[in-house]
Design a protein around this motif. Structure first.
Motif, PDB file in Angstrom:
ATOM      1  N   SER A  86      35.920  -1.866 -17.293  1.00 12.09           N
ATOM      2  CA  SER A  86      37.196  -2.301 -16.328  1.00 12.09           C
ATOM      3  C   SER A  86      38.549  -1.888 -17.615  1.00 12.09           C
ATOM      4  CB  SER A  86      36.871  -3.449 -15.606  1.00 12.09           C
ATOM      5  OG  SER A  86      38.047  -3.102 -14.741  1.00 12.09           O
ATOM      6  N   ASN A  87      39.329  -0.941 -17.027  1.00 13.78           N
ATOM      7  CA  ASN A  87      40.886  -0.552 -17.402  1.00 13.78           C
ATOM      8  C   ASN A  87      41.856  -2.099 -16.703  1.00 13.78           C
ATOM      9  OD1 ASN A  87      40.197   1.472 -19.053  1.00 13.78           O
ATOM     10  ND2 ASN A  87      39.756   2.280 -16.927  1.00 13.78           N
ATOM     11  N   LYS A  88      40.616  -2.875 -15.839  1.00 14.38           N
ATOM     12  CA  LYS A  88      41.782  -4.148 -15.404  1.00 14.38           C
ATOM     13  C   LYS A  88      41.203  -5.756 -14.509  1.00 14.38           C
ATOM     14  CE  LYS A  88      42.912  -1.357 -11.859  1.00 14.38           C
ATOM     15  NZ  LYS A  88      43.607  -0.956 -10.704  1.00 14.38           N
ATOM     16  N   GLU A  92      41.312  -7.042  -9.681  1.00 12.21           N
ATOM     17  CA  GLU A  92      42.187  -6.001  -9.316  1.00 12.21           C
ATOM     18  C   GLU A  92      41.402  -5.252  -9.371  1.00 12.21           C
ATOM     19  OE1 GLU A  92      45.371  -6.049 -12.036  1.00 12.21           O
ATOM     20  OE2 GLU A  92      46.012  -8.226 -12.067  1.00 12.21           O
ATOM     21  N   VAL A  93      40.194  -5.122  -9.329  1.00 12.37           N
ATOM     22  CA  VAL A  93      39.653  -3.446  -9.768  1.00 12.37           C
ATOM     23  C   VAL A  93      38.922  -3.689  -7.692  1.00 12.37           C
ATOM     24  CG1 VAL A  93      37.167  -2.975  -9.662  1.00 12.37           C
ATOM     25  CG2 VAL A  93      38.007  -4.132 -11.292  1.00 12.37           C
ATOM     26  N   ASP A  94      39.467  -2.095  -7.642  1.00 16.19           N
ATOM     27  CA  ASP A  94      39.459  -1.499  -6.041  1.00 16.19           C
ATOM     28  C   ASP A  94      38.578  -0.204  -6.121  1.00 16.19           C
ATOM     29  OD1 ASP A  94      41.486  -3.048  -4.863  1.00 16.19           O
ATOM     30  OD2 ASP A  94      42.932  -1.473  -6.146  1.00 16.19           O
ATOM     31  N   THR A  95      37.982   0.386  -7.379  1.00 19.62           N
ATOM     32  CA  THR A  95      36.729   1.589  -7.661  1.00 19.62           C
ATOM     33  C   THR A  95      35.884   1.078  -8.405  1.00 19.62           C
ATOM     34  OG1 THR A  95      38.737   2.634  -8.808  1.00 19.62           O
ATOM     35  CG2 THR A  95      38.283   2.568  -6.130  1.00 19.62           C
ATOM     36  N   ASP A 130      38.460   2.396 -11.874  1.00 27.80           N
ATOM     37  CA  ASP A 130      39.452   1.255 -11.976  1.00 27.80           C
ATOM     38  C   ASP A 130      37.874   0.798 -12.970  1.00 27.80           C
ATOM     39  OD1 ASP A 130      41.638   1.553 -10.750  1.00 27.80           O
ATOM     40  OD2 ASP A 130      40.692   0.159  -9.113  1.00 27.80           O
TER      41      ASP A 130
END
Length: 239
Positions: A86-88, A92-95, A130
């Motif tokens: 993940s990049n976040k 905070e991941v939504d997709t 994300d």
């Protein structure tokens, strides 16, 4: 006698099984095909193979199945080849982008998002997201290159207290007892010496094959792993 069609995965985690099979007389009785996990599942489901090392999610699509032998691709905790990258932060991941090569790991990621992280995310199979699921050799050495890394074997253990079985040897029909005995002995031999497959593998910075094959992976299909399979399949059907 017609050979038994067997589909196996060509990932590093399956090489100990393959060395046992190739070194055994059972190789004379089988037609061995090497595929990626979801293709193994498809061949067994569509009767193009009699048995295979298939992702356990595929079992949910089988009316009749037989777990073969005493071995699986599993872990007791961190597996080090099945991840959400993940990049976040996961909170905070939504997709989430799924991995085309896996059924079980895609399902496991969704189960953990729902039941462990309490996240309701959009699941996509194409394009950008994300975070994304990635499995197998394509993950080797990648942990240091991505901001946030979540080992799904570990978080399953955190959620359930159980080890996990990502894939098991499964047949779609009853196979001869003597063949099953010889096949199981071949698997036993192969996983008794996993380090033997390391020579010749490509060197990957930041990745330790010795630790991966001997510590991260656990090849024994124990009662605890059978419980994990049952629980996973229950939750997988509820997604």
């Amino acid at each position: 006698m017609e050979k038994i069609k067997v589909s196996a995965v060509s990932y590093t985690n399956t090489l100990p099984f393959l060395q046992g099979i190739m070194d055994s007389e059972v190789i004379e009785e089988i037609d061995l095909m090497l595929d990626y996990p979801s293709e193994c599942a498809r061949k067994v489901l569509e009767d193009e193979a009699d048995m295979g090392i298939i992702p356990i999610a595929a079992i949910s699509k089988m009316d009749t199945y037989y777990l073969v032998g005493d071995y699986c691709i599993g872990s007791k905790d961190y597996v080090d080849s099945v991840f959400i990258f993940s990049n976040k932060p996961i909170e905070e991941v939504d997709t989430l982008l799924l991995d085309k090569q896996s059924r079980t790991s895609n399902g496991l990621a969704q189960i953990l998002l729902k039941r462990y992280w309490k996240r309701d995310v959009e699941i996509v199979s194409e394009g950008e997201a994300d975070a994304y699921v990635l499995i197998g050799d394509r993950t080797f050495g990648k942990k240091a290159t991505v901001p946030y890394v979540y080992d799904l074997g570990h978080y399953w253990k955190e959620l359930t207290g159980l080890p996990f079985a990502f894939a098991a040897w499964v047949a779609n029909k009853k196979l001869p007892d003597e063949f099953l005995r010889k096949f199981n002995e071949a698997l036993k031999d192969g996983v008794s010496r996993p380090s033997d497959v390391i020579p010749g593998l490509p060197e990957i910075p930041g990745f330790d094959y010795e630790y991966y094959l001997n510590e991260s992976l656990d090849y024994h299909l124990t009662e605890e792993k059978r419980k994990a399979i049952d629980l996973y399949l229950k939750w997988y059907k509820e997604l």
